[in-house]
Design a protein around this motif. Structure first.
Motif, mmCIF file in Angstrom:
data_model
loop_
_atom_site.group_PDB
_atom_site.id
_atom_site.type_symbol
_atom_site.label_atom_id
_atom_site.label_comp_id
_atom_site.label_asym_id
_atom_site.label_seq_id
_atom_site.Cartn_x
_atom_site.Cartn_y
_atom_site.Cartn_z
ATOM 1 N N PHE A 115 -39.707 10.478 24.215
ATOM 2 C CA PHE A 115 -40.586 10.097 25.326
ATOM 3 C C PHE A 115 -39.908 9.049 26.202
ATOM 4 N N HIS A 116 -39.325 8.042 25.549
ATOM 5 C CA HIS A 116 -38.649 6.964 26.273
ATOM 6 C C HIS A 116 -37.509 7.530 27.116
ATOM 7 N N MET A 117 -36.760 8.452 26.511
ATOM 8 C CA MET A 117 -35.635 9.053 27.224
ATOM 9 C C MET A 117 -36.153 9.854 28.426
ATOM 10 N N ALA A 118 -37.280 10.566 28.222
ATOM 11 C CA ALA A 118 -37.847 11.345 29.316
ATOM 12 C C ALA A 118 -38.268 10.426 30.456
ATOM 13 N N ARG A 119 -38.865 9.285 30.129
ATOM 14 C CA ARG A 119 -39.290 8.352 31.187
ATOM 15 C C ARG A 119 -38.067 7.825 31.943
ATOM 16 N N VAL A 120 -37.008 7.490 31.205
ATOM 17 C CA VAL A 120 -35.806 6.987 31.879
ATOM 18 C C VAL A 120 -35.248 8.068 32.803
ATOM 19 N N ALA A 125 -33.875 6.125 36.035
ATOM 20 C CA ALA A 125 -33.445 4.776 35.643
ATOM 21 C C ALA A 125 -32.069 4.787 34.995
ATOM 22 N N TYR A 126 -31.465 5.975 34.869
ATOM 23 C CA TYR A 126 -30.138 6.066 34.253
ATOM 24 C C TYR A 126 -29.029 5.864 35.289
ATOM 25 N N LYS A 127 -29.432 5.747 36.590
ATOM 26 C CA LYS A 127 -28.415 5.691 37.642
ATOM 27 C C LYS A 127 -27.772 4.310 37.728
ATOM 28 N N PRO A 129 -26.843 0.680 38.258
ATOM 29 C CA PRO A 129 -25.738 0.330 37.353
ATOM 30 C C PRO A 129 -26.078 0.537 35.874
ATOM 31 N N ARG A 130 -26.989 1.463 35.552
ATOM 32 C CA ARG A 130 -27.485 1.537 34.175
ATOM 33 C C ARG A 130 -26.911 2.713 33.398
ATOM 34 N N GLU A 131 -25.833 3.327 33.905
ATOM 35 C CA GLU A 131 -25.267 4.483 33.188
ATOM 36 C C GLU A 131 -24.863 4.109 31.780
ATOM 37 N N GLY A 139 -26.101 7.287 22.043
ATOM 38 C CA GLY A 139 -25.639 6.905 20.710
ATOM 39 C C GLY A 139 -26.811 6.623 19.785
ATOM 40 N N LEU A 140 -27.831 5.916 20.288
ATOM 41 C CA LEU A 140 -29.009 5.625 19.476
ATOM 42 C C LEU A 140 -29.713 6.907 19.071
ATOM 43 N N LEU A 141 -29.794 7.865 20.016
ATOM 44 C CA LEU A 141 -30.459 9.131 19.711
ATOM 45 C C LEU A 141 -29.733 9.851 18.572
ATOM 46 N N ALA A 142 -28.398 9.933 18.687
ATOM 47 C CA ALA A 142 -27.626 10.629 17.653
ATOM 48 C C ALA A 142 -27.809 9.935 16.304
ATOM 49 N N LEU A 214 -26.673 -1.354 18.017
ATOM 50 C CA LEU A 214 -26.763 -0.710 19.328
ATOM 51 C C LEU A 214 -28.022 -1.127 20.068
ATOM 52 N N ILE A 215 -29.128 -1.353 19.322
ATOM 53 C CA ILE A 215 -30.350 -1.816 19.983
ATOM 54 C C ILE A 215 -30.089 -3.173 20.631
ATOM 55 N N GLY A 216 -29.341 -4.031 19.922
ATOM 56 C CA GLY A 216 -28.995 -5.325 20.503
ATOM 57 C C GLY A 216 -28.253 -5.159 21.823
ATOM 58 N N LEU A 217 -27.265 -4.285 21.821
ATOM 59 C CA LEU A 217 -26.490 -4.040 23.042
ATOM 60 C C LEU A 217 -27.379 -3.462 24.142
ATOM 61 N N HIS A 218 -28.246 -2.516 23.737
ATOM 62 C CA HIS A 218 -29.177 -1.859 24.647
ATOM 63 C C HIS A 218 -30.060 -2.907 25.340
ATOM 64 N N LEU A 219 -30.635 -3.799 24.546
ATOM 65 C CA LEU A 219 -31.545 -4.793 25.120
ATOM 66 C C LEU A 219 -30.775 -5.814 25.950
ATOM 67 N N LEU A 221 -28.275 -5.173 27.784
ATOM 68 C CA LEU A 221 -28.076 -4.549 29.093
ATOM 69 C C LEU A 221 -29.385 -4.491 29.877
ATOM 70 N N VAL A 222 -30.504 -4.235 29.162
ATOM 71 C CA VAL A 222 -31.799 -4.206 29.852
ATOM 72 C C VAL A 222 -32.066 -5.559 30.502
ATOM 73 N N VAL A 223 -31.820 -6.645 29.758
ATOM 74 C CA VAL A 223 -32.100 -7.978 30.297
ATOM 75 C C VAL A 223 -31.120 -8.307 31.411
ATOM 76 N N LEU A 225 -29.440 -6.289 33.422
ATOM 77 C CA LEU A 225 -29.551 -5.488 34.638
ATOM 78 C C LEU A 225 -30.968 -5.476 35.195
ATOM 79 N N GLY A 226 -31.956 -5.880 34.376
ATOM 80 C CA GLY A 226 -33.339 -5.788 34.821
ATOM 81 C C GLY A 226 -33.823 -4.350 34.742
ATOM 82 N N VAL A 227 -35.145 -4.161 34.686
ATOM 83 C CA VAL A 227 -35.659 -2.797 34.640
ATOM 84 C C VAL A 227 -35.839 -2.278 36.052
HETATM 85 C C1 HEM Z 1 -33.706 3.303 19.016
HETATM 86 C C2 HEM Z 1 -34.048 3.832 20.151
HETATM 87 C C3 HEM Z 1 -34.284 3.052 21.451
HETATM 88 C C4 HEM Z 1 -34.863 1.809 21.655
HETATM 89 C C5 HEM Z 1 -35.419 0.871 20.589
HETATM 90 C C6 HEM Z 1 -34.842 1.566 23.070
HETATM 91 C C7 HEM Z 1 -35.375 0.411 23.690
HETATM 92 C C8 HEM Z 1 -35.413 0.200 25.054
HETATM 93 C C9 HEM Z 1 -36.196 -0.819 25.725
HETATM 94 C C10 HEM Z 1 -37.116 -1.842 25.028
HETATM 95 C C11 HEM Z 1 -35.983 -0.710 27.086
HETATM 96 C C12 HEM Z 1 -36.648 -1.544 28.201
HETATM 97 C C13 HEM Z 1 -37.393 -0.677 29.228
HETATM 98 C C14 HEM Z 1 -38.383 0.280 28.644
HETATM 99 O O1 HEM Z 1 -39.029 -0.085 27.649
HETATM 100 O O2 HEM Z 1 -38.496 1.415 29.162
HETATM 101 C C15 HEM Z 1 -35.008 0.364 27.257
HETATM 102 C C16 HEM Z 1 -34.481 0.776 28.493
HETATM 103 C C17 HEM Z 1 -33.580 1.842 28.667
HETATM 104 N N1 HEM Z 1 -33.262 2.810 27.722
HETATM 105 FE FE1 HEM Z 1 -33.742 2.691 25.753
HETATM 106 N N2 HEM Z 1 -34.242 2.625 23.720
HETATM 107 C C18 HEM Z 1 -33.897 3.567 22.773
HETATM 108 C C19 HEM Z 1 -33.303 4.798 23.007
HETATM 109 C C20 HEM Z 1 -32.830 5.249 24.251
HETATM 110 C C21 HEM Z 1 -32.329 6.585 24.527
HETATM 111 C C22 HEM Z 1 -32.278 7.738 23.490
HETATM 112 C C23 HEM Z 1 -31.933 6.600 25.849
HETATM 113 C C24 HEM Z 1 -31.313 7.750 26.667
HETATM 114 C C25 HEM Z 1 -30.401 8.556 26.228
HETATM 115 C C26 HEM Z 1 -32.189 5.281 26.404
HETATM 116 C C27 HEM Z 1 -31.888 4.868 27.701
HETATM 117 C C28 HEM Z 1 -32.367 3.716 28.311
HETATM 118 C C29 HEM Z 1 -32.068 3.285 29.666
HETATM 119 C C30 HEM Z 1 -31.103 3.987 30.653
HETATM 120 C C31 HEM Z 1 -32.832 2.108 29.890
HETATM 121 C C32 HEM Z 1 -32.885 1.285 31.173
HETATM 122 C C33 HEM Z 1 -34.131 1.711 31.919
HETATM 123 C C34 HEM Z 1 -34.489 0.774 33.018
HETATM 124 O O3 HEM Z 1 -33.749 -0.193 33.230
HETATM 125 O O4 HEM Z 1 -35.522 1.019 33.665
HETATM 126 N N3 HEM Z 1 -32.756 4.498 25.413
HETATM 127 N N4 HEM Z 1 -34.702 0.905 26.017
#
Ligand code: HEM
Ligand code: FES
Lengths: 267, 321
Positions: A115-120, A125-127, A129-131, A139-142, A214-219, A221-223, A225-227
């Motif tokens: 669902f989260h991936m679909a929303r992105v 939101a993948y464009k 600078p968030r590629e 990577g998290l999905l795999a 990876l979640i650490g790295l993900h977050l 980048l979220v912080v 780059l901003g949402v």
């Molecule tokens: C363990 C799985 C994951 C966790 C815990 C996670 C967590 C988060 C959180 C908390 C955000 C902040 C914005 C939001 O909540 O929508 C975010 C943003 C984002 N996620 Fe994930 N995510 C996960 C998996 C994925 C997957 C599978 C993808 C795509 C392949 C993805 C791509 C992105 C991108 C591109 C953003 C930035 C969106 C924006 O800035 O609006 N994430 N993620």
């Protein structure tokens, strides 16, 4: 002794309550960091869909906690695994509940990830600078799917065993490396005495660790780059928006459609 | 520089000796639990007294009383050199000599130290990683062949009768190594005994293929040889079918329907001292003919789901040992 004014008594209490926080802050700067993380600026027209990432994170934390508790009773041994699962389910107090949370929560985690991936994807939101964050997400999905796969074998019942046989052998049909992947996963030419503990180690140590990192790295980048704003936002990401033609009534959803194409469209 | 203060003006509390007394009190209290109530009571009193003093001390500033704290940092008398220009590296006692006339300036020390750190780090990393990776991967590929398995006397296998035979491939591993073979004694071919021995693992993706026909469980025979419990159950199948995705095979193991891509795998066999021994398994692309007369196209054992002949078998050029 003169009585102090009630307000100063209150201030005193508040100060006392904040002493540990200050103690921590003075030595680590953690409180400031957490404040920065929690109260950072996000676009004003942010959408409920943008909580799906946090929902996924919550599901992961639930899995981690329930998994740790299950590990206190589970035995990764071909002769003992199934019996230990039965014991958790039927004998250990509240075992049925924790096992149920972990079992159903696994599906919830995977579904929320999609669902989260679909929303992105749908928000674009993948464009830039968030590629990179999309790539981290892949990577998290795999890793998440692999986590589900390794966990499925652990109950060691007929479904678990044969589903894993099939799953492992599907990997085996990958060109060139397939047969090697099979043998690596099984720890031999067939599922044997080492397979279950290997899956267990992957499931409870290697993969959660990697996912956590990876979640650490993900977050981060979220912080950093901003949402993104929703695609219909009048204040498109970071730059002036070309105002749609005069036919729009300014309901703010203009961004979904090319300005020109909208004129005269019924609504 | 002032130490960083929290918003609410917290700072390091004044040094205090009371914690020492508090700790002694706790120790006496614990001793008292062994030595007797009087001592424990004494310990409790000491603990409470010093605890009170300590708390009073530590909360002094919260209660609005000024505490005199010795400043941690003092003004440093400015030295003459503090204001002077920084000294070049080639001057003073520890100065490095300047390169002489004609001498090329060689490797700078900082670059050497950087490279050394990387190098030593790399060596340490390698020393840890190589054995760990090796231990993770290699055991799955070494000493994989298992020995022969005795599944019964040749006379236990009635002619033209299928027997569902289960045995432990490796008794050391226990039940997890239990395998099933469908064994039929075909009689003799040119004076040599002939057996059809099919592995029951589906060549689609490895599920347990079942006989299509009656299974006579009540006529099963059991035998234990060298810690290996063998069962033989007579069955009269007209073919074999897989429960997972509906693969169907005939009694020679040829694929009849469904997703499998080749014929069922077979066991090598040998006969020693009147006993039937199963050896390695091998893969089969196709079987022509039946029973003792069958002509089998034999291949090296392949994983389920892959072709052993034709162009798609080229996708798997190397097979693991
Ligand atoms: C363990 C799985 C994951 C966790 C815990 C996670 C967590 C988060 C959180 C908390 C955000 C902040 C914005 C939001 O909540 O929508 C975010 C943003 C984002 N996620 Fe994930 N995510 C996960 C998996 C994925 C997957 C599978 C993808 C795509 C392949 C993805 C791509 C992105 C991108 C591109 C953003 C930035 C969106 C924006 O800035 O609006 N994430 N993620
Ligand atoms: S595993 Fe037998 S048909 Fe798929």
């Amino acid at each position: 002794m003169a009585r102090r004014a009630p307000s100063s008594r209150r201030q005193q209490l508040e100060r006392a309550a904040l002493v540990p926080v200050d103690w921590l802050e003075e030595r680590s700067g953690l409180a400031g960091g957490i404040k920065y993380f929690l109260f950072r600026k996000v676009p004003a027209d942010i959408n409920w869909m943008q909580t799906l990432g946090s929902a996924t994170l919550t599901a992961f934390i639930v899995q981690a906690v329930t998994g740790v508790v299950l590990a206190m009773y589970y035995k990764p041994d071909p002769d003992a695994a199934y019996a230990s699962i039965l014991r958790i389910t039927n004998d250990v107090t509240l075992g049925w509940l924790v096992r149920g949370m972990h079992k159903w929560g696994a599906s919830v985690f995977i579904i929320l990830m999609f669902f989260h991936m679909a929303r992105v994807f749908l928000f674009g939101a993948y464009k830039y600078p968030r590629e990179l964050n999309w790539i981290v997400g892949v990577g998290l999905l795999a890793l998440g799917l692999f986590e589900g796969f390794t966990g499925y074998l652990l109950p060691w019942d007929e479904t678990a065993y044969w589903a894993s046989v099939v799953g492992i052998n599907i990997n085996g049909t990958a060109p060139i490396l397939g047969p090697f992947i099979v043998q690596f996963l099984q720890s031999g030419i067939e599922i044997g005495e080492d397979t279950i503990s290997r899956f267990y180690a992957l499931h409870m140590l290697v993969l959660p660790g990697a996912i956590g990192g990876l979640i650490g790295l993900h977050l981060y980048l979220v912080v950093r780059l901003g949402v993104t704003s929703p695609p219909w936002s009048p204040e498109a990401a970071g730059r002036e928006r070309v105002e749609p033609g005069p036919s729009t009534n300014g309901n703010g959803r203009a961004g979904l459609v090319r300005p020109g194409a909208r004129s005269g469209a019924p609504r | 520089m002032e130490p960083k203060r929290g918003e609410h003006g917290s700072h390091v509390a004044a040094p205090s000796l009371w914690p020492v007394g508090f700790a002694i009190g706790v120790a006496i209290l614990l001793l008292g639990t062994i030595l007797g109530w009087v001592i424990a009571g004494l310990g409790a009193v000491i603990t409470a007294l010093f605890g009170f003093l300590w708390i009073r001390d530590a909360t002094n500033d919260l209660r609005g009383e000024e505490v005199a704290i010795e400043p941690e940092r003092r003004e440093v008398a400015p030295r003459a050199s503090a204001t002077a220009e920084p000294r070049p590296a080639n001057e003073g006692e520890a100065g490095m000599p300047l390169p002489e006339e004609g001498e090329v300036e060689r490797y700078p020390r900082s670059a050497f130290l950087g490279a050394a750190t990387l190098g030593v780090g790399g060596v340490i990393g390698g020393l840890v990683t190589v054995p760990v990776l090796g231990f993770t991967i290699l055991p799955a590929f070494t000493s994989q062949g298992s020995g022969q398995v005795d599944v019964g006397a040749v006379d236990d296998f009635e002619k033209e009768q299928w027997l569902i035979t289960t045995f432990l491939q490796d008794p050391d591993q226990g039940e997890v190594s239990r395998r099933t073979a469908y064994i039929r004694n075909n009689g003799e071919l040119d004076g040599q005994p002939s057996f059809t021995i099919l592995s029951h693992r589906c060549v689609h993706l490895g599920c347990p293929v079942q006989p299509n026909g009656p299974v006579r469980d009540d006529e099963a025979t059991r035998e234990t040889r060298a810690e290996n419990e063998i069962t033989r159950i007579p069955a009269d199948p007209s073919g074999f079918g897989c429960p997972c995705h509906g693969g169907q095979y005939d009694t020679e193991g040829n694929r009849k329907a469904g997703p499998p891509v080749r014929a069922m795998d077979r066991y090598e066999f040998s006969i020693r001292g009147g006993r039937l021994l199963l050896g390695q398994t091998y893969s089969v692309s196709e079987v022509r003919g039946q029973g003792a007369e069958a002509r089998i196209k034999r291949h090296r054992l392949a994983k389920p789901g892959v072709h052993v002949d034709g162009p798609s078998s080229w996708l798997y050029p190397i097979s693991p040992p």
